[in-house]
Design an enzyme around this catalytic site. Sequence first.
Site, PDB file in Angstrom:
ATOM      1  N   SER A   1      -9.670   0.190   7.831  1.00 21.11           N
ATOM      2  CA  SER A   1      -9.141   0.219   6.468  1.00 21.11           C
ATOM      3  C   SER A   1      -8.648  -1.108   5.930  1.00 21.11           C
ATOM      4  CB  SER A   1      -8.013   1.255   6.373  1.00 21.11           C
ATOM      5  OG  SER A   1      -8.506   2.547   6.620  1.00 21.11           O
TER       6      SER A   1
ATOM      7  N   SER B   1      -9.220   2.266   3.651  1.00 18.71           N
ATOM      8  CA  SER B   1      -8.332   2.954   2.749  1.00 18.71           C
ATOM      9  C   SER B   1      -7.471   2.024   1.916  1.00 18.71           C
ATOM     10  CB  SER B   1      -7.437   3.927   3.529  1.00 18.71           C
ATOM     11  OG  SER B   1      -6.594   3.258   4.445  1.00 18.71           O
TER      12      SER B   1
ATOM     13  N   LYS C   1       0.838  -1.203   0.000  1.00 19.82           N
ATOM     14  CA  LYS C   1       0.000   0.000   0.000  1.00 19.82           C
ATOM     15  C   LYS C   1       0.873   1.252   0.000  1.00 19.82           C
ATOM     16  CE  LYS C   1      -3.787   1.921   2.853  1.00 19.82           C
ATOM     17  NZ  LYS C   1      -4.583   1.633   4.063  1.00 19.82           N
TER      18      LYS C   1
END
Length: 477
Positions: A182, A158, A83
Amino acid sequence: MSRPGRVHAFADDALGELDATGVAAAIESGEISSREAVDAAIARADAVNERVNAIQTADFDRARTLAQNPSAGVFSGVPTFVKDNTDVAGLPTDHGSLAIHSHPASRNAAYTDQFLSTGLISLGKSTLPEFGFNASTEYETLPPTRNPWNTDYSSGASSGGSAALVAAGVVPIAHANDGGGSIRIPAAACGLVGLKLTRGREIADAHSSGMPVNIVSNGVLTRTVRDTAAFVAQIERYRTPPKLRPVGLIEGPSKRRLRIGVITESLPGIPVDETTQLAVQDSAHLLADLGHDVSELGLPLSEKDLREFQEDFKIYWAFLAFAVRTFGKKVMDPTFDAAGTDALTRGLSRTYMRNFWRTPQMIHRLRRSADRYHEAFADIDVMVSPVLAHTTPKLGFLSPANGFDVLFPRLLAYVAFTPLNNATGGPAISLPLAQTTDGLPVGVQFLADHGAEAKLLELAFELEAARPFRKITSDAQ
């Protein structure tokens, strides 16, 4: 025939429909090579990323080189993504924001080394919304990341880019982290397994560990429980948690029957839609059929405590945005320009400035919430709740282009059940046990006391066996 709007990259190649454990076994046996696995993942990325928009930065050439001699580990030679809020040496870290134009990182983040100690090979960086503040991977002026189950819908956030890549079959496992849901939110949106670990189980995120309350947990998104369990065991071999009993390798369900409390009430002021309620109720019936002691449970904290928690977490969320906008050049990147932040970050920062005087009490109560959470498990082993208050929305509903005054109330009414475990530090897992009438995944959340990941993983194995998780390649409802 595929459903309209659905996109995936599964093919008759080196990866097939294997999970990460399966790919690693095929590499170890010599059935395929790591280079073939990486090449297949790159071809899959090229085939679908234009439609899902989940890759922030590609690092394909280095991945091919690393595949010639992959590192040892439970997932040796298996392709993945990291990420884009976590440093990988040689790649920029832009945190999903146009306010940053970073130079390539000089070294890996400490957690990146722990993540890659599993033997995974990174193909690059996955997308996230600006600084991870949103619950949908959408942007004010850029194209969104799309849900492979239906590209008109959000992939969650997220860790939405990682979720889209795993769900679409580009890679079988990808890095994710969770500061308010997330990992669990995109797992619920994209039909994946998403475990948020107990605080301290993994190496702490560098940005959040210095904050008054560390709410961020790093982990992975997977398509199978065994991949998540193998990952947890492997990262513990890299570093034994200093204050927690190791989980060890969980390989299947336990014979022990659990005391399970099902949260049937809505949080104060936040209704839960019918589809989500039915998903939780149906999961409760399944647990009872499996022999567990299942009962209805009130909310894990008193209504007064929950109302205080909702307000405190909102202010802490706003505090983090204020800290980014105020100290971004120091804590994020020297290129940071606050003028480039989106409407959500700006609005959150303003919210904190109006409420800054509440900071001492807010921090005190959030820290105290860990004890209250622990007390809630005095007579039960696991709680069951929704992941989110309603099903996955279409793209645009949670876009920062709506402006803060429209977006923020929508976020508060959507992300209702996940933040508690970030503040308290307790573990929680989202499992894809239900679906909407039009075929979108619906996640159900399972919560346990601090350090009790083994219970969650054993229960997850049992539920996966009893109700196998639906595949994106299947057209069956």
